[in-house]
Design an enzyme around this catalytic site. Sequence first.
Site, PDB file in Angstrom:
ATOM      1  N   HIS A  51      37.200  22.867 -23.974  1.00 53.25           N
ATOM      2  CA  HIS A  51      36.496  24.203 -23.910  1.00 53.25           C
ATOM      3  C   HIS A  51      35.438  24.323 -22.999  1.00 53.25           C
ATOM      4  O   HIS A  51      35.015  25.479 -22.622  1.00 53.25           O
ATOM      5  CB  HIS A  51      36.078  24.643 -25.327  1.00 53.25           C
ATOM      6  CG  HIS A  51      37.704  25.055 -26.173  1.00 53.25           C
ATOM      7  ND1 HIS A  51      38.397  24.220 -26.761  1.00 53.25           N
ATOM      8  CD2 HIS A  51      38.166  26.089 -26.205  1.00 53.25           C
ATOM      9  CE1 HIS A  51      39.347  24.788 -27.056  1.00 53.25           C
ATOM     10  NE2 HIS A  51      39.234  26.191 -26.858  1.00 53.25           N
ATOM     11  N   ASP A  78      46.889  25.698 -25.294  1.00 57.98           N
ATOM     12  CA  ASP A  78      47.579  24.569 -26.069  1.00 57.98           C
ATOM     13  C   ASP A  78      49.216  24.645 -26.166  1.00 57.98           C
ATOM     14  O   ASP A  78      49.715  23.661 -26.280  1.00 57.98           O
ATOM     15  CB  ASP A  78      47.151  25.264 -27.525  1.00 57.98           C
ATOM     16  CG  ASP A  78      45.827  24.975 -28.061  1.00 57.98           C
ATOM     17  OD1 ASP A  78      45.564  23.802 -27.763  1.00 57.98           O
ATOM     18  OD2 ASP A  78      44.888  25.503 -28.803  1.00 57.98           O
ATOM     19  N   GLU A 118      51.229  29.661 -29.527  1.00 60.60           N
ATOM     20  CA  GLU A 118      50.652  28.174 -28.930  1.00 60.60           C
ATOM     21  C   GLU A 118      51.305  26.895 -29.207  1.00 60.60           C
ATOM     22  O   GLU A 118      51.047  25.888 -28.742  1.00 60.60           O
ATOM     23  CB  GLU A 118      49.073  28.193 -29.483  1.00 60.60           C
ATOM     24  CG  GLU A 118      48.110  29.347 -29.332  1.00 60.60           C
ATOM     25  CD  GLU A 118      46.820  28.962 -29.918  1.00 60.60           C
ATOM     26  OE1 GLU A 118      46.074  28.369 -28.848  1.00 60.60           O
ATOM     27  OE2 GLU A 118      46.656  29.119 -31.035  1.00 60.60           O
TER      28      GLU A 118
HETATM   29  C1  PEP Z   1      44.878  28.819 -25.560  1.00 60.63           C
HETATM   30  O1  PEP Z   1      45.230  27.815 -26.377  1.00 60.63           O
HETATM   31  O2  PEP Z   1      45.707  29.064 -24.746  1.00 60.63           O
HETATM   32  C2  PEP Z   1      43.947  29.423 -26.184  1.00 60.63           C
HETATM   33  C3  PEP Z   1      43.526  30.964 -25.447  1.00 60.63           C
HETATM   34  O3  PEP Z   1      43.109  29.206 -27.092  1.00 60.63           O
HETATM   35  P1  PEP Z   1      41.679  27.957 -26.842  1.00 60.63           P
HETATM   36  O4  PEP Z   1      41.671  27.612 -25.490  1.00 60.63           O
HETATM   37  O5  PEP Z   1      40.414  28.594 -27.486  1.00 60.63           O
HETATM   38  O6  PEP Z   1      42.251  26.789 -27.755  1.00 60.63           O
HETATM   39 MG    MG Z   2      44.499  27.543 -28.278  1.00 62.91          MG
END
Ligand code: PEP
Ligand code: MG
Length: 757
Positions: free
Chosen positions: A363, A628, A604
């Site tokens: 993140h 994910d 996901e």
């Molecule tokens: C993802 O998993 O692509 C998503 C947009 O959520 P995050 O990156 O916050 O897990």
């Molecule tokens: Mg995600």
Amino acid sequence: MLEKLRSIVQAVNSAQDLQSALDIIVTQVSKAMDTQVCSVYLLDSDINCHVLMASEGLNKSAVGHVNLEVGEGLVGLVAKHAEPINLMDAKEHPSYHYLPETGEEAFTSFLGVPIIHHRSVLGVLVVQHQQKRRFDEGEEAFLITLSAQLAGVIAHAEATGAIEGTSPSGHKSTNTTFSGVSGASGVAIGQALVVFPPADLSQIPRRKAKNIEKEIKLFNNSLAAVRDDIKAIHKKMAGRVPEEERELFTVYLHMLDDDALGKEVVEQIKLGTWAQGALAHVANEHVRSFEMMDDAYLRERAIDIKDLCSRVLFYLQEKEPVKPEYPENTILVSEELTPAMLADVPKKRLKGLISVKGSGSSHVAILARGLGVPTVMGVSDVPINQLDGREVIVDGYNGQLISNPTDQLRNRFLNTIKEEDVLVKGLEGIKELPSETADNHRVHLWVNTGLESDISRSLDHGAEGIGLYRTEVPFLLSERFPSEQEQATIYREQLEAFAPKLVTMRTLDVGGDKDLPYFPIDEENPFLGWRGIRVTLDHPEIFTAQIRAMLRASIGLNNLQIMLPMICNINEVIASTQLIKKAYRELLQEGLEVTYPPVGVMIELPAAVYQARVLARMVDFISVGSNDLTQYILGVDRNNPRVAHLYSSFHPAVLRSLHYVVIQAHLENKPVSICGEMAGDPGAAVLLMAMGFDVLSMNTSSLLKVKSVIRTLTMEVAQDLLEQVMELDDSQMIRSAVDMALYNAGVDRLLRTSRLH
Ligand code: PEP
Ligand code: MG
């Protein structure tokens, strides 16, 4: 055997530098294996030779002076094939290359094993005997095991020298490169500033003391404070614990005496190191030497030293909290970067980011991309304690950190920075233009917010909506769960700023690598555990407060969409929808004029891909979280730099899943968007558009880049490309095919190279 291995590895670990590490290896290995010779040859790529770096048994005068060209001799052969060679009589082997300076003619048998780190051969570990006998299987296995364990330590020691500008054999080296993975594209040149979490001895950088007297005083005061604490505990324990246990506290006090640890730290400060660095240095040295002890009781004492010194560090940091002085061109470096660390740097000064842990899909890397700050993640071999204050280059395109650059290399990077500036300025011109292909096919470009607080910037870049608002961010920045009213205020800001454009708010998605400090989730396998909707359905009070806050925030604006993360079965959708409806009814009963919003699910998990159609039927829209989804389809932890090279959203299995989801959603006449990072990669965006995604949602910094590529191509070209790549079996080949298509369409080099790992 295990005990011998452990003690050699620990001894090597405690070495100060590369040479002492190698000296320890050769003496201890020859002793443990009872061989007459043990030598280490390391590859010095600056001179393209294997250099005899240390030896027990060969002539000492040859050490550091004897070189074998790459591929030369038995050592060259071991390195070339990356396999052990075990010979009864080395001299009879055709590759045997006699080195008179070493005196090796006295030895007959030879066993050489490669030292391999991250797939590259660093050198060769050799043992030799006078007798004509083959080393047995056990000996060979021992040396292989040892070499595998030592490779990381040797690589680290080499890196420590390299950062100072010297090659393993002491030659001056330049363009020292440390590899990680790309976190955010772009290039930055600046001054490294190492930031570290509080009270962690292992992460204190080496810094010069500004005022030696002051540092000594500060240290002595902190030491006194810890002594007082221990005396107080000692007193308090009287009568409560047996006397001999209470004696331990007296031992601790002795350790802190002026002529023990305390003295050593003061000596280090006098040499010019700041108090925290001096303490960390002395503590780490002692911890290592205790950990090496044969006696289990003494080994345990390493923990006491760590504990004591951490207490002193706590006082040092409390008495004089170091407010980092951010240089004009700050390259922020940390063992593990956190969003909070980034937030502390004045925006104008933050030029680049380096993190030892994490990878391109962590993140913090997503945040960096949003901010447009070149970032390299997972640079695991860099000795960060020594980076502080140095000029470094962050190559966010190739995921590399470079120090000691030659003028030539530096100028090359400076030119890339200029090229980037020109590109970004050029893109300003298309802000107001629609996002459509040259043959007028319209694709909607939305933005992801939350990690990046600057909403106005997204609007300024022509965002047509918010495809993902990560609501966990205000939760992460708070010290407790934010109340319904607090949440409503925050959500209102987003909704108001974008109205009448749609804002997709995702319900709380914690767990995995997003941990709330006040709600820690400690699990063996967090990405397969309690995360996303699983947490909030188990805590309906948290879920309901959030939904109520969203609905209230949207009163009068009615531009809210609610999105559910990590859905793996239909029951989760049913349960969530029931809670949303309940919250809606409650608010109506309270007399509020709320509107029921569109509700969507995120795809996901592979399970959700296969159930895309039924899920689409149950909701109003579908959004693919490709970050994910890639991790779960490929079984590659999105945060782990060791496997980052395997994480690719261009993997045929991922692309097929994405295409399948679009088809299934459209069969139910439901719009489908994608809000994972690949939507912001210009090359990937072309494929997604061709697949039929209705909305691509990305970080603000990517928006104009993607728009410019879309405007350059026709839908026909994009669809041909998709057809072509769907026939390919491998991510690399697909990536190359996409790059080639963009090249043929005249897309700028920098847009093509902003690659997804
Ligand atoms: C993802 O998993 O692509 C998503 C947009 O959520 P995050 O990156 O916050 O897990
Ligand atoms: Mg995600």
